[in-house]
Design a protein around this motif. Structure first.
Motif, PDB file in Angstrom:
ATOM      1  N   CYS A 217      12.705 -23.104 -22.476  1.00  0.00           N
ATOM      2  CA  CYS A 217      13.455 -23.113 -21.215  1.00  0.00           C
ATOM      3  C   CYS A 217      12.920 -22.049 -20.263  1.00  0.00           C
ATOM      4  O   CYS A 217      12.747 -22.300 -19.058  1.00  0.00           O
ATOM      5  CB  CYS A 217      14.940 -22.888 -21.481  1.00  0.00           C
ATOM      6  SG  CYS A 217      15.782 -24.272 -22.293  1.00  0.00           S
ATOM      7  N   VAL A 221      11.292 -22.749 -16.583  1.00  0.00           N
ATOM      8  CA  VAL A 221      11.818 -22.122 -15.365  1.00  0.00           C
ATOM      9  C   VAL A 221      10.700 -21.398 -14.621  1.00  0.00           C
ATOM     10  O   VAL A 221      10.603 -21.476 -13.383  1.00  0.00           O
ATOM     11  CB  VAL A 221      12.966 -21.155 -15.709  1.00  0.00           C
ATOM     12  CG1 VAL A 221      13.371 -20.347 -14.484  1.00  0.00           C
ATOM     13  CG2 VAL A 221      14.167 -21.928 -16.236  1.00  0.00           C
ATOM     14  N   PRO A 272      16.982 -16.805 -18.345  1.00  0.00           N
ATOM     15  CA  PRO A 272      17.581 -18.137 -18.167  1.00  0.00           C
ATOM     16  C   PRO A 272      17.568 -18.962 -19.450  1.00  0.00           C
ATOM     17  O   PRO A 272      18.529 -19.690 -19.728  1.00  0.00           O
ATOM     18  CB  PRO A 272      16.700 -18.761 -17.077  1.00  0.00           C
ATOM     19  CG  PRO A 272      16.178 -17.600 -16.310  1.00  0.00           C
ATOM     20  CD  PRO A 272      15.968 -16.517 -17.321  1.00  0.00           C
TER      21      PRO A 272
END
Length: 370
Positions: A217, A221, A272
């Motif tokens: 992830c 991002v 994130p």
């Protein structure tokens, strides 16, 4: 490449693109709705996405060019409203040769293929929506009707006339396929789906799969922000709003996104990706990590990747970005597997652990491997 294979290739490509774009929101949603990310559930979701892309591709492609005399070229496409008209002239088989001839008949093959095309829709509607026979059949009928109306209207007015036939037999076959899929859906239970049985608010162990998902992830991002910033820079250069500078591309693609992720980690306490999988970094004492520790972790993790890639971009070696990213991912994945608590290389370098974000802050604990 055949007309039946090419749409499948395009559908797979589009499904992968959509899956990459939706991966982080999907992971965050699953961890908040279900408390965890089920691997086989994710596979089913991707299968649904692939099926929908394939359905659109097989229905619309190939999209013919609109040329002068287009309607004369495709011919007059009058809707076919008589049920089972395509079976006119098909004789019942009297022997085995008759059965073979029946199966080889174009109308029979077309009808069977239309049934098979909607069986996955019935399975997915049952497994994902938990609906009964009537609702699944209605979903199949409505989807087929939408497809037929798209063909009847020339893709809703995009084409001056229909280039594919509206056929009521397709509605019948597609609806039957969806209903058959509803009855075939229990076979999906054979997949090794094993929910933990815990409430979404209850903490889970910090597993390798969870750590690697969070790292993916973060990488996505970084890539999303860089791609978006690079596109804005390109627009600015084309319109004259910006003037080209030797550092502009590297900053938009890598340096800027990496520094943004550092700011998010310092302010929010987690990256994130960690936030998506509900992990929280803590110091050895169990307290929130200091900004220095966060900086150390960032410099070895996704931030370090951004800095290296930006430096390569400035040096004119941007073509090796994929190879560098692959090596970075491999090294950090090995680090996750070699540590018992799965904190990875960056965690060891910064002296930080990761715990489930649902763990009470008053009593922080480092989750053990399972």
């Amino acid at each position: 490449m055949g007309s039946r294979v090419l749409p499948a290739v395009f559908a797979t490509f589009y499904a992968v693109v959509f899956a990459v774009l939706l991966f982080v929101p999907y992971v965050a949603r699953e961890y908040r709705r279900r408390g965890e990310l089920g691997a086989w559930t994710a596979v089913l979701r991707f299968a649904a996405l692939l099926y929908l892309c394939g359905l659109v591709d097989y229905v619309l492609s190939p999209l013919p060019p609109i040329t002068p005399g287009f309607c004369r070229f495709v011919g007059e496409m009058r809707p076919q409203w008589e049920p089972l008209r395509s079976f006119r002239g098909v004789r019942p088989p009297g022997d085995w040769n008759g059965v073979v001839a029946l199966l080889a008949h174009d109308s029979v093959q077309q009808f069977v293929l239309n049934i098979a095309l909607f069986v996955p829709l019935g399975i997915l509607a049952r497994r994902l929506l938990r609906r009964g026979v009537f609702v699944v059949g209605a979903i199949g009928f409505a989807t087929s009707l939408l497809i037929e109306l798209t063909q009847l209207t020339g893709v809703w007015g995009v084409y001056p006339c229909p280039y594919r036939l509206f056929d009521v037999d397709d509605l019948i076959a597609n609806t039957c396929g969806a209903v058959l899929g509803r009855f075939a859906a229990p076979a999906v239970r054979l997949l090794p789906v094993r929910p933990s049985g815990l409430l979404p608010t209850q903490p889970r162990p910090v597993t390798r799969f969870r750590r690697l998902t969070g790292m993916c992830c973060d990488l996505l991002v970084l890539w999303w922000i860089g791609s978006g910033a690079a596109k804005l820079v390109d627009i600015g250069l084309r319109t004259g709003v910006l003037q080209h500078r030797w550092w502009l591309d590297a900053t938009a693609l890598w340096f800027g996104p990496a520094l943004f992720l550092l700011l998010v980690a310092v302010v929010g306490g987690s990256t994130p990706g960690q936030h998506a999988v509900r992990l929280r970094p803590v110091a050895a004492s169990g307290r929130r990590p200091s900004p220095v520790a966060v900086l150390r972790r960032w410099s070895v993790g996704v931030g370090g990747l951004g800095l290296v890639q930006g430096a390569l971009n400035l040096a004119g070696l941007s073509s090796v970005w994929l190879a560098v990213t692959a090596v970075w991912c491999a090294v950090h994945a090995v680090g996750v597997f070699r540590n018992r608590d799965h904190r990875g290389i960056s965690g060891r370098f910064a002296g930080l652990h990761v715990v489930d974000a649902r763990e009470p802050r008053q009593q922080p604990t480092v989750a053990a491997a399972t």
